[in-house]
Design a protein around this motif. Structure first.
Motif: not given
Length: 474
Positions: A328, A331-333, A335-336, A339-340, A373, A376-377
């Motif tokens: 996903q 979702l890389l926006q 705080n993500k 965290d990633f 991935c 986190v995702l």
């Protein structure tokens, strides 16, 4: 797809001249990406109808069907076709009168693949297609489009060196001109004579031909279980089958007349057997049954014809290690992203001082990315969701019940009343699906507008493709 409703047939089926253009396509082309099967027994369905839809624990036989659906150009028709295909556990469904133009292949949201052939341009009429289940798609060897009346597909069988060739047809009516009939049968003969005799050759579709029950002079290619009396088109079709050593399956197996009738006139006063499934006489023993199933409903005046074969498609085992992982990434926006980055950096730290060869190092880097991935995702969810609402699906079930009531009518008045109710139910289905399509289109337009305002070009691009009808549009 448009929302145009084709004219009803009156007395006999009427079509126009065909335009043929050869085209060879393979499964490797990009397709476009309709609903869950509904297992129920409605009034008027026999116990055999129900038993044929009950899954078997043993390896089931190959189930191939032909159906004149009147149109696939109308919104929601593909969903209805695939739902019935799943209800009756069909591997391959041949379709006549798709009303689609041009030729190509389309991947439906529910996983089926549609191979279609129609006129290159002009009016939305005629057209043929073959819909493949996921099982059948893996065995597709190739296919050819031959204008708006003929479509050929080839499949690998479980017997090494033997293919299964399926030719879907849509023949001119008995009232068509002699020139049109001659042109069609000449083209049909040219295609058929190129098919290897060692292969299993199946020719099926709306032949618009009454072959009847009198098989004198045709004993080798038809039985006495046909319906009615042979007409001119029936004689042409029987001569074609005799010339090419093809057995007409619907004339062999003893069934009630209601399970032989493939077309019913709009007023319900005329019933004919004009849709046929034929197989090479060499493989006649592989054909187990050919029968009409009146319980299938798509708003057409033709019934679904199903043939069961002892033949098996080539079996392919799935290799789980070849599965392509998708995450996903949307979702890389915010705080993500942070965290990633932190998680990935922590996994990379033990690799900084490793003195390994390039292959080992790359394998560890790849594993670090995949584990990050996943943590986190998370993997992308592929749950299929139709644009057709539950209300429309309920109306489809109601329409199917109305159709069963027509079949169960005992008197003329009862039948006329049931037919009126069925027509009203069909109008409600069409209206409800049209509203669903409009709501779906409006939702996509709003999504595209928000994506454009927010600068999310990937979402904008994918949404625009759906709106343009080039992806998941059926």
């Amino acid at each position: 797809m448009g929302l145009t409703t084709p004219p009803r047939k009156k007395g006999s089926v009427t079509e126009t001249r065909t335009d043929s253009q050869p085209l060879l396509s393979t499964l490797g082309e990009d397709g476009d990406s309709d609903s869950a099967p509904e297992l129920m027994m409605t009034r008027g369905e026999s116990r055999k109808d129900l038993s044929d839809r009950t899954p078997s624990s043993s390896a089931r036989s190959l189930r191939i069907a032909s159906w004149n659906v009147r149109t696939l150009y109308e919104a929601g028709k593909c969903v209805q076709a695939t739902r019935e295909m799943q209800r009756y556990r069909l591997d391959i469904l041949g379709v006549s009168e798709t009303h689609w133009i041009q030729s190509g292949q389309k991947k439906l949201r529910s996983g089926e693949l549609v191979l279609f052939s129609g006129k290159e341009e002009g009016i939305h009429e005629e057209g043929v297609a073959i819909i493949l289940s996921k099982r059948a798609q893996r065995t597709l060897r190739g296919w050819e489009a031959h204008g708006s009346r003929l479509l050929l597909a080839s499949f690998l069988s479980s017997n090494r060196g033997i293919k299964i060739n399926i030719l879907q047809l849509y023949a001119p009516t008995n009232a068509a001109s002699e020139e049109e009939k001659e042109e069609f049968y000449d083209q049909l003969q040219r295609i058929t004579e190129k098919l290897p005799r060692k292969d299993v050759n199946i020719i099926m579709g709306d032949a618009n031909a009454k072959v009847g029950s009198d098989n004198i002079s045709y004993e080798e290619i038809m039985g006495k279980q046909g319906l009615g009396v042979m007409n001119d088109n029936g004689e042409r079709f029987a001569d074609f089958c005799s010339l090419n050593d093809l057995v007409i399956g619907g004339t062999i197996f003893p069934h009630k007349d209601i399970h032989k009738v493939t077309w019913v006139s709009p007023d319900g006063g005329t019933e004919n057997q004009i849709d046929h499934i034929c197989i090479s006489r060499k493989f006649r023993r592989s054909l187990q049954d050919v029968r009409v199933f009146r319980g299938a409903d798509i708003g057409s005046d033709h019934h679904l014809v199903i043939a069961t074969f002892q033949l098996k498609l080539k079996r392919y085992s799935r290799n789980p290690t070849t599965k392509r992982l998708k995450f996903q990434v949307n979702l890389l926006q915010g705080n993500k992203i942070t965290d990633f980055g932190i998680t990935l950096k922590n996994r990379f730290q033990p690799l900084e001082h490793l003195d390994e060869d390039m292959e080992t190092y790359w394998s560890q880097v790849k594993d670090s990315f995949i584990s990050t991935c996943t943590e986190v995702l998370g993997e992308k969810d592929y749950k299929h969701k139709d644009w057709i609402s539950q209300e429309s699906l309920n109306r489809l079930s109601e329409r199917r019940e109305k159709k069963a009531a027509v079949h169960n009518s005992r008197t003329r008045n009862e039948k006329e009343a049931a037919q009126r109710e069925y027509s009203d139910a069909a109008k409600e289905v069409k209206r409800s699906i049209k509203n669903d399509k409009e709501a779906f289109t409006n939702e996509l337009a709003e999504r595209a507008e928000k994506a454009a305002q927010g600068g999310h070009m990937r979402t904008l691009y994918e949404t625009t493709k759906v709106l343009a009808g080039k992806r998941k549009n059926t």
